[in-house]
Scaffold this motif. Structure first.
Motif, mmCIF file in Angstrom:
data_model
loop_
_atom_site.group_PDB
_atom_site.id
_atom_site.type_symbol
_atom_site.label_atom_id
_atom_site.label_comp_id
_atom_site.label_asym_id
_atom_site.label_seq_id
_atom_site.Cartn_x
_atom_site.Cartn_y
_atom_site.Cartn_z
ATOM 1 N N MET A 1 -12.198 -77.231 33.260
ATOM 2 C CA MET A 1 -13.305 -76.495 32.731
ATOM 3 C C MET A 1 -12.886 -75.042 32.610
ATOM 4 N N LYS A 2 -13.007 -74.511 31.420
ATOM 5 C CA LYS A 2 -12.579 -73.139 31.174
ATOM 6 C C LYS A 2 -13.772 -72.196 31.263
ATOM 7 N N PHE A 3 -13.541 -71.056 31.856
ATOM 8 C CA PHE A 3 -14.543 -70.000 31.914
ATOM 9 C C PHE A 3 -13.960 -68.781 31.229
ATOM 10 N N SER A 4 -14.734 -68.195 30.346
ATOM 11 C CA SER A 4 -14.271 -66.962 29.722
ATOM 12 C C SER A 4 -14.585 -65.806 30.654
ATOM 13 N N PHE A 5 -13.957 -64.720 30.401
ATOM 14 C CA PHE A 5 -14.181 -63.537 31.219
ATOM 15 C C PHE A 5 -15.640 -63.098 31.116
ATOM 16 N N LYS A 6 -16.223 -63.234 29.933
ATOM 17 C CA LYS A 6 -17.609 -62.826 29.719
ATOM 18 C C LYS A 6 -18.568 -63.683 30.558
ATOM 19 N N SER A 7 -18.338 -64.995 30.619
ATOM 20 C CA SER A 7 -19.233 -65.856 31.399
ATOM 21 C C SER A 7 -19.086 -65.581 32.899
ATOM 22 N N LEU A 9 -18.344 -62.657 34.121
ATOM 23 C CA LEU A 9 -18.992 -61.369 34.316
ATOM 24 C C LEU A 9 -20.505 -61.537 34.427
ATOM 25 N N VAL A 10 -21.081 -62.395 33.584
ATOM 26 C CA VAL A 10 -22.521 -62.668 33.635
ATOM 27 C C VAL A 10 -22.876 -63.337 34.970
ATOM 28 N N LEU A 11 -22.069 -64.289 35.386
ATOM 29 C CA LEU A 11 -22.301 -64.964 36.656
ATOM 30 C C LEU A 11 -22.231 -63.976 37.816
ATOM 31 N N ALA A 12 -21.269 -63.080 37.783
ATOM 32 C CA ALA A 12 -21.134 -62.076 38.830
ATOM 33 C C ALA A 12 -22.319 -61.117 38.840
ATOM 34 N N ALA A 13 -22.895 -60.852 37.689
ATOM 35 C CA ALA A 13 -24.036 -59.942 37.609
ATOM 36 C C ALA A 13 -25.283 -60.570 38.215
#
Length: 93
Positions: A1-7, A9-13
Motif C-alpha cells: 500500500m503506497k502513501f503519498s507524502f501529501k496523505s 502530511l494530512v494524517l499527521a495534521a
C-alpha cells in the motif's frame, strides 16, 4: 500500500486531534495497562535473575562434584625434570 507524502502530511495534521479526543476512561485504561506492563517486566526480570542464580549454583555444584577426590586418586607430583612422560603411583602401606 503506497502513501503519498501529501496523505501522510494530512494524517499527521489530524493525529493530534484524534489523540486529544480520547476519553478520560481510555486514558485511565492506558495508564493501568502501562503500570501492569511495568509490573510484569519487573516480575520477569526477577524470575530471570533467579533462574540465572539457580543455574550458576547447579553448575558450581557439578564442578565441585566432578573435582572432589575419590578413592583411588593417588597421583604424586614431584617438582623434578623428567626425560619423558612418567607415571608413578605410591606404594600402598
Amino acid at each position: 500500500m503506497k502513501f503519498s507524502f501529501k496523505s501522510l502530511l494530512v494524517l499527521a495534521a489530524f493525529a493530534p486531534f484524534a489523540l486529544a479526543s480520547c476519553s478520560e476512561k481510555t486514558q485511565e485504561n492506558a495508564e493501568a495497562t502501562a503500570e501492569s506492563a511495568a509490573n510484569d517486566a519487573a516480575a520477569n526480570t526477577e524470575a530471570a535473575g533467579d533462574a540465572v542464580e539457580n543455574a550458576t549454583d547447579n553448575a558450581a555444584a557439578e564442578v565441585k562434584e566432578e573435582t572432589t577426590p575419590t578413592t583411588g586418586d593417588t597421583a604424586v607430583v614431584r617438582n623434578q625434570p623428567a626425560a619423558g612422560a612418567v607415571e608413578e603411583t605410591p606404594v600402598k602401606q
